[in-house]
Structure formats: C-alpha cells, structure tokens
Design a protein around this motif. Structure first.
Motif, PDB file in Angstrom:
ATOM      1  N   LEU A 107       2.443  -8.631   0.442  1.00  0.00           N
ATOM      2  CA  LEU A 107       1.666  -8.495  -0.803  1.00  0.00           C
ATOM      3  C   LEU A 107       2.301  -7.556  -1.820  1.00  0.00           C
ATOM      4  O   LEU A 107       1.726  -7.345  -2.893  1.00  0.00           O
ATOM      5  CB  LEU A 107       0.254  -7.977  -0.457  1.00  0.00           C
ATOM      6  N   HIS A 108       3.482  -6.990  -1.517  1.00  0.00           N
ATOM      7  CA  HIS A 108       3.971  -5.871  -2.331  1.00  0.00           C
ATOM      8  C   HIS A 108       4.097  -6.202  -3.812  1.00  0.00           C
ATOM      9  O   HIS A 108       3.877  -5.359  -4.657  1.00  0.00           O
ATOM     10  CB  HIS A 108       5.304  -5.343  -1.773  1.00  0.00           C
ATOM     11  N   ASP A 109       4.434  -7.453  -4.152  1.00  0.00           N
ATOM     12  CA  ASP A 109       4.671  -7.786  -5.568  1.00  0.00           C
ATOM     13  C   ASP A 109       3.594  -8.690  -6.164  1.00  0.00           C
ATOM     14  O   ASP A 109       3.859  -9.356  -7.175  1.00  0.00           O
ATOM     15  CB  ASP A 109       6.047  -8.462  -5.712  1.00  0.00           C
ATOM     16  N   VAL A 110       2.399  -8.716  -5.575  1.00  0.00           N
ATOM     17  CA  VAL A 110       1.375  -9.631  -6.143  1.00  0.00           C
ATOM     18  C   VAL A 110       1.049  -9.251  -7.588  1.00  0.00           C
ATOM     19  O   VAL A 110       0.627 -10.102  -8.381  1.00  0.00           O
ATOM     20  CB  VAL A 110       0.069  -9.672  -5.301  1.00  0.00           C
ATOM     21  N   GLY A 111       1.254  -7.988  -7.953  1.00  0.00           N
ATOM     22  CA  GLY A 111       0.993  -7.556  -9.332  1.00  0.00           C
ATOM     23  C   GLY A 111       1.905  -8.238 -10.342  1.00  0.00           C
ATOM     24  O   GLY A 111       1.599  -8.273 -11.541  1.00  0.00           O
ATOM     25  N   LYS A 112       3.016  -8.803  -9.892  1.00  0.00           N
ATOM     26  CA  LYS A 112       3.929  -9.488 -10.821  1.00  0.00           C
ATOM     27  C   LYS A 112       3.305 -10.766 -11.380  1.00  0.00           C
ATOM     28  O   LYS A 112       3.800 -11.312 -12.364  1.00  0.00           O
ATOM     29  CB  LYS A 112       5.258  -9.801 -10.123  1.00  0.00           C
ATOM     30  N   SER A 113       2.244 -11.225 -10.736  1.00  0.00           N
ATOM     31  CA  SER A 113       1.557 -12.416 -11.257  1.00  0.00           C
ATOM     32  C   SER A 113       0.944 -12.119 -12.625  1.00  0.00           C
ATOM     33  O   SER A 113       0.617 -13.036 -13.365  1.00  0.00           O
ATOM     34  CB  SER A 113       0.475 -12.880 -10.280  1.00  0.00           C
TER      35      SER A 113
ATOM     36  N   HIS B   4       4.272  -1.640 -14.493  1.00  0.00           N
ATOM     37  CA  HIS B   4       2.831  -1.637 -14.247  1.00  0.00           C
ATOM     38  C   HIS B   4       2.452  -2.542 -13.060  1.00  0.00           C
ATOM     39  O   HIS B   4       1.308  -2.526 -12.610  1.00  0.00           O
ATOM     40  CB  HIS B   4       2.088  -2.091 -15.513  1.00  0.00           C
ATOM     41  N   HIS B   5       3.435  -3.299 -12.503  1.00  0.00           N
ATOM     42  CA  HIS B   5       3.049  -4.298 -11.487  1.00  0.00           C
ATOM     43  C   HIS B   5       2.500  -3.690 -10.190  1.00  0.00           C
ATOM     44  O   HIS B   5       1.612  -4.296  -9.580  1.00  0.00           O
ATOM     45  CB  HIS B   5       4.173  -5.315 -11.215  1.00  0.00           C
ATOM     46  N   PRO B   6       2.928  -2.482  -9.767  1.00  0.00           N
ATOM     47  CA  PRO B   6       2.276  -1.946  -8.551  1.00  0.00           C
ATOM     48  C   PRO B   6       0.787  -1.650  -8.757  1.00  0.00           C
ATOM     49  O   PRO B   6      -0.029  -1.912  -7.863  1.00  0.00           O
ATOM     50  CB  PRO B   6       3.069  -0.660  -8.281  1.00  0.00           C
TER      51      PRO B   6
ATOM     52  N   HIS C 284       2.832   1.877  -3.910  1.00  0.00           N
ATOM     53  CA  HIS C 284       3.906   2.885  -3.918  1.00  0.00           C
ATOM     54  C   HIS C 284       5.286   2.346  -3.525  1.00  0.00           C
ATOM     55  O   HIS C 284       6.181   3.126  -3.221  1.00  0.00           O
ATOM     56  CB  HIS C 284       3.535   4.036  -2.973  1.00  0.00           C
ATOM     57  N   HIS C 285       5.488   1.031  -3.532  1.00  0.00           N
ATOM     58  CA  HIS C 285       6.784   0.538  -3.033  1.00  0.00           C
ATOM     59  C   HIS C 285       7.943   0.803  -3.991  1.00  0.00           C
ATOM     60  O   HIS C 285       9.096   0.563  -3.644  1.00  0.00           O
ATOM     61  CB  HIS C 285       6.705  -0.951  -2.640  1.00  0.00           C
ATOM     62  N   HIS C 286       7.664   1.311  -5.196  1.00  0.00           N
ATOM     63  CA  HIS C 286       8.760   1.701  -6.107  1.00  0.00           C
ATOM     64  C   HIS C 286       8.866   3.213  -6.258  1.00  0.00           C
ATOM     65  O   HIS C 286       9.543   3.690  -7.174  1.00  0.00           O
ATOM     66  CB  HIS C 286       8.586   1.036  -7.476  1.00  0.00           C
ATOM     67  N   GLU C 287       8.204   3.971  -5.394  1.00  0.00           N
ATOM     68  CA  GLU C 287       8.412   5.415  -5.401  1.00  0.00           C
ATOM     69  C   GLU C 287       9.799   5.684  -4.805  1.00  0.00           C
ATOM     70  O   GLU C 287      10.323   4.879  -4.041  1.00  0.00           O
ATOM     71  CB  GLU C 287       7.358   6.123  -4.524  1.00  0.00           C
TER      72      GLU C 287
ATOM     73  N   ALA D 153      13.313  -2.571   2.662  1.00  0.00           N
ATOM     74  CA  ALA D 153      13.441  -4.020   2.845  1.00  0.00           C
ATOM     75  C   ALA D 153      13.531  -4.725   1.489  1.00  0.00           C
ATOM     76  O   ALA D 153      14.318  -5.665   1.310  1.00  0.00           O
ATOM     77  CB  ALA D 153      12.243  -4.547   3.645  1.00  0.00           C
ATOM     78  N   ASP D 154      12.748  -4.252   0.521  1.00  0.00           N
ATOM     79  CA  ASP D 154      12.717  -4.852  -0.815  1.00  0.00           C
ATOM     80  C   ASP D 154      14.082  -4.747  -1.491  1.00  0.00           C
ATOM     81  O   ASP D 154      14.631  -5.747  -1.976  1.00  0.00           O
ATOM     82  CB  ASP D 154      11.646  -4.115  -1.644  1.00  0.00           C
ATOM     83  N   VAL D 155      14.650  -3.556  -1.514  1.00  0.00           N
ATOM     84  CA  VAL D 155      15.930  -3.352  -2.213  1.00  0.00           C
ATOM     85  C   VAL D 155      17.057  -4.092  -1.488  1.00  0.00           C
ATOM     86  O   VAL D 155      17.890  -4.738  -2.124  1.00  0.00           O
ATOM     87  CB  VAL D 155      16.245  -1.840  -2.336  1.00  0.00           C
TER      88      VAL D 155
HETATM   89 FE   FE2 Z   1       7.993  -4.552  -6.841  1.00  0.00          FE
END
Ligand code: FE2
Length: 322
Positions: free
Chosen positions: A178-184, A207-209, A232-235, A261-263
């Motif tokens: 679910l980490h990037d659901v805000g990108k929707s 703002h996506h997080p 917090h996945h972009h902290e 994992a994301d990067v």
């Molecule tokens: Fe992200």
C-alpha cells in the motif's frame, strides 16, 4: 572406608570443574559473560556455532559491537535482566536474527543467544486478506506496473531476514503493498512527466504519503505499522526526508524496510527518464546511503541476506557498521 573417608566423600562436590565444562559445552545456546561495561569476559556453549566467532576473537570486545537490540537500545544489556526477541547479530558473513536473554549476576551479566525460528504457516483466510490488500495497492499505485509486486517480495524477504514475528511480517507485506496508494491522487501529467519536475510539481508528489495515509485510515483492520509504512516511506535516516523529517529509529521499522525495497526496485527498473540500473550498481547506491538515507543495519541485511551479494562484505565493513 573409615568414617572420616565417608564424610569426605559426602562433602565432595558432585560436579567437578571438568564436568561443569562438559555441561556448558553441551548447551545448544551461545553463552556469554560480560563485565559491567558490557565487555565479553567469557563465552561458552554453542557460541562458535551460533555466532561464527571463535572465543579469542570476541573476548575483550563489547557485545554491543556484534549485537544490536532494537527494542532495548544499545545499552539495554547493562541494566538488570531481560529478553529481546528481535536482536540482530553481526556475523562475518551477514546478519543473523537471534533471541538474546540476559541477567545481572553481581557485577557481571550472564546471558545467551539463540537463532530465531521461522513463524507459523499462514491460514487460507490470511492469504485471502493478503490478496485483497495487494490488489488495492496495485489498483491505486498510480500505474507503476510490477513495482508493487516486486516491492512486496523484497520487503517481505528483508522482514524475514531480520526474523520478525509472523504478525509483523504481515504488516510489512501490507505496508509494502500500500505504500504508494496516495499516488492515485497525483495528476497523471505530473506522475508521467518525462522531463524534470518544477518545484510546484515536486510539492504535489511529496504529498502522496499523507494522501496514502488518508486512504488506508478508512480500513480499520490495518494496524499502526501498516499506516506508518505508508506515511513514512520517504523519510531518511539522517532526518532529511519527508513528510516529517523523522530521524534514525524514530522512523518506524516497517517504513525503514519499505524504503530500502522501494529505492532498490526503483533503481533496478527502467523509467521514462532513466534506464534500469544493474543490481550491483543499485547495491552500491544503498551502501553509499547507509546511515544517511537508509538504516545501515537493514542495508547490511538486505545486501548480504536478501540479495546474497557477499562480494560487498568488505565494502559494508568499511562503512562503519561496527
Ligand atoms: Fe512513494
């Protein structure tokens, strides 16, 4: 036998020092004895098999130089007694998840380490819920294709490598899904832009997080570590990330795992603005960012245990992990 001899036999210790040594050597755990400063004075039992260190290599060093206790903090062993089920032992070839128990004995601290055991097998209902969460993540990730799929796999393997309990493994899987659901909620003309982003467009992306948190908050069965992985996945480990600039272990563990994992997956995937990096180049990037962008110990586990890139061991050792 005279009366005197009989009395002497009765008073003799049942366990001689030699037998005591045999008894300790047969223990299945790695036994240790520390002084009040946490310096290893003696090791025994299965120490060498569990830790991969010979006694002479570690006596005189602090236990904290080869063991990390996320729950108790670096000096957690030096006070009273306790147990940590998510400690990590730095071996010569990687990081091993261990359970450590210790007890103050006068001016010494006696304790033992054991390797973690795998968690229970998941149920059918649990797998169905996993699938539902995964589908939601894929549907709302802003069109990133197989990114979510690979993310879930990498983050899960990292979580397993540090031997998280089953419940926390699931939270990491769901956080990754679910980490990037805000990108929707990010306009497609910004998400799919070929050229560099303007500062205003980058602000929208940042703002996506927070948007992601708004979306997952509606699902009451999702626990706090899942929500914090999304938020917090972009902290960054040095506090220079977003949205809150959290630093070090103030960043929730689930988010620190998902960030790596994301990067790694973003770097090794082709994008409209860059070709796919080789896994080796992406690994060098992670190592260069260990302690600044990423949790250094998680980078070590990821590189050695998840990717199996033991050729990077020297580079990791040179990055001040001890
Ligand atoms: Fe992200």
């Amino acid at each position: 036998m005279s009366t005197r001899e009989q009395r002497s036999a009765l008073q003799a210790p049942l366990v001689t020092p030699a037998l005591e040594t045999l008894l300790l050597a047969a223990q299945p755990a790695a036994l240790f004895l520390l002084d009040s400063a946490g310096v290893i004075q003696h090791v025994g039992g299965a120490w060498e098999r569990v830790t991969e260190y010979a006694a002479e290599e570690v006596i005189g060093r602090t236990l904290a130089s080869i063991l990390r206790l996320p729950a108790a903090g670096p000096d957690g062993l030096l006070d009273g007694s306790g147990q940590s089920t998510d400690a990590r032992l730095l071996t010569r070839t990687g990081v091993q998840a261990v359970t450590v128990s210790w007890q103050q004995q006068g001016e010494y601290i006696a304790g033992h380490l054991e390797r973690c055991r795998p968690g229970p097998v998941r149920t059918r209902g649990g797998r169905d819920l996993d699938q539902a969460v995964y589908c939601l993540g894929v549907a709302l990730d802003g069109g990133q294709g197989q990114h979510v799929d690979r993310m879930v796999s990498l983050a899960s393997r990292l979580a397993e490598a540090i031997c998280l309990p089953d419940e926390q493994l699931r939270e990491v899987r769901w956080g990754a899904a679910l980490h990037d659901v805000g990108k929707s909620r990010v306009p497609q003309d910004i998400l799919g832009k070929n050229g560099p982003l303007t500062p205003e467009e980058f602000e929208v992306i940042r703002h996506h997080p927070a948007w992601g948190l708004e979306i997952v908050q509606a699902l009451e069965f999702l626990t706090e570590p899942v929500r914090t992985a999304v938020l917090h996945h972009h902290e960054r480990y040095d506090g220079q990330g977003y949205p809150y600039g959290l630093r070090g272990e103030a960043i929730p563990l689930s988010a620190r795992i998902v960030a790596i994992a994301d990067v790694f997956d973003a770097l090794t995937s082709a994008r409209s603005y860059k070709p796919a990096w080789s896994p080796q180049d992406a690994t060098s990037y992670l190592i260069a960012g260990a302690g600044t962008q990423f949790d250094p110990w998680l980078v070590r586990v990821f590189v050695l245990d998840v990717l199996g890139f033991t050729a990077f061991t020297e580079q990791l050792n040179g990055a001040a992990f001890l």
